[in-house]
Motif scaffolding. Structure first.
Motif, PDB file in Angstrom:
ATOM      1  N   ASP A 191       0.785  -1.166   0.002  1.00 43.99           N
ATOM      2  CA  ASP A 191       0.160  -0.091   0.097  1.00 43.99           C
ATOM      3  C   ASP A 191       0.800   1.246  -0.087  1.00 43.99           C
ATOM      4  OD1 ASP A 191       0.895  -0.322   2.658  1.00 43.99           O
ATOM      5  OD2 ASP A 191      -0.896  -0.872   3.620  1.00 43.99           O
ATOM      6  N   PHE A 192       2.167   1.277  -0.495  1.00 40.05           N
ATOM      7  CA  PHE A 192       2.763   2.321  -0.375  1.00 40.05           C
ATOM      8  C   PHE A 192       4.187   2.129  -1.588  1.00 40.05           C
ATOM      9  CE2 PHE A 192       5.405  -0.473   2.257  1.00 40.05           C
ATOM     10  CZ  PHE A 192       6.773  -0.021   1.787  1.00 40.05           C
ATOM     11  N   ALA A 193       4.592   3.175  -1.822  1.00 34.26           N
ATOM     12  CA  ALA A 193       5.799   3.028  -2.929  1.00 34.26           C
ATOM     13  C   ALA A 193       6.719   4.253  -2.428  1.00 34.26           C
ATOM     14  CB  ALA A 193       5.522   3.187  -4.366  1.00 34.26           C
ATOM     15  N   ILE A 194       7.962   4.049  -2.577  1.00 34.62           N
ATOM     16  CA  ILE A 194       9.027   5.041  -2.254  1.00 34.62           C
ATOM     17  C   ILE A 194      10.180   5.173  -3.247  1.00 34.62           C
ATOM     18  CG2 ILE A 194      10.926   5.811  -0.364  1.00 34.62           C
ATOM     19  CD1 ILE A 194       9.053   4.561   1.739  1.00 34.62           C
ATOM     20  N   GLU A 195      10.254   6.049  -3.766  1.00 30.89           N
ATOM     21  CA  GLU A 195      11.288   6.438  -4.956  1.00 30.89           C
ATOM     22  C   GLU A 195      12.619   7.156  -4.135  1.00 30.89           C
ATOM     23  OE1 GLU A 195      11.164   7.590  -9.401  1.00 30.89           O
ATOM     24  OE2 GLU A 195      10.846   9.376  -8.034  1.00 30.89           O
TER      25      GLU A 195
END
Length: 235
Positions: free
Chosen positions: A189-193
């Protein structure tokens, strides 16, 4: 019998841990010299409701606006890093059309993010902060989902976030010919770049105005990441 019992206990523990680690973005702080302008913009275009002259709320996510003086008082050693936030929306096409009609600044049009398997588009707020929207079929309004930040060391930052966030996939997006190093960490339920700083990718060129994020659902409490960025974990 004892081995079976131990295995069952371990499986229950792992299942309980995975259930408790549902990431919840709870709030963010935006650094601005024009809090009233941004206050009105986020209310008009993204449907946030005023809760204070310097705060907005939508779907349990709060935006606070702070001046440089207030930020220096709260966190004098703060280091710039966050430069983009992304939201999931189940009204993707309607939102795109509404923002176009509202003469919001776009960075390109709709595209398919093949890594995250979602349609997406990108805009800027009046201060130039980048906001990305991702399509979802699940109803839920506008849900914070994506965070982008800068780091002086891609390997160390990647390891720090992998150890603390329930990452399910890591995508290597390096552009080696331009010496740009990028990692995309994906969870349920998330994404980090994460992008490594260099002359082409820097706080000065990106102008990050997102200065603090409060996130729930992470078992380990912390107040800053390894680079000193204000990312707060609360149970």
């Amino acid at each position: 019998m004892m081995r079976t019992l131990i295995s069952t206990i371990l499986l229950i523990s792992l299942f309980s841990c995975s259930e408790s680690q549902e990431i919840q973005f709870r709030s963010m702080v935006i650094h601005t010299l024009r809090p009233q302008v941004l206050h009105e913009w986020y209310a008009e275009h993204l449907g946030f409701e005023p809760v204070h002259k310097q705060s907005l709320l939508r779907d349990d996510f709060t935006i606070h606006f702070k001046s440089p003086e207030e930020l220096m008082a709260d966190a004098p050693d703060y280091r710039h890093g966050f430069f983009k936030i992304g939201f999931l929306t189940d009204e993707f096409d309607d939102l795109f059309e509404s923002l176009q009609q509202g003469q919001v600044e776009f960075l390109g049009g709709i595209f398919k993010d093949n890594n995250l398997s979602r349609r997406s588009f990108l805009i800027k707020d009046p201060d130039g902060n980048r906001i990305q929207f991702f399509e979802t079929k699940e109803q839920g309004g506008l849900q914070p989902y994506f965070l982008a930040l800068l780091t002086p060391s891609i390997g160390e930052a990647e390891k720090w976030y992998q150890m603390r966030f329930p990452v399910t996939k890591t995508h290597n997006l390096d552009l080696r010919e331009k010496k740009i190093y990028i990692r995309l960490l994906e969870g349920e339920d998330f994404a980090i770049e994460i992008i490594e700083n260099n002359d082409q990718v820097s706080p000065r060129t990106l102008g990050p105005g997102f200065h603090q994020f409060e996130i729930g659902g992470i078992g380990t409490p912390f107040e800053k990441d390894k680079d000193g960025n204000n990312i707060i974990s609360n149970l």
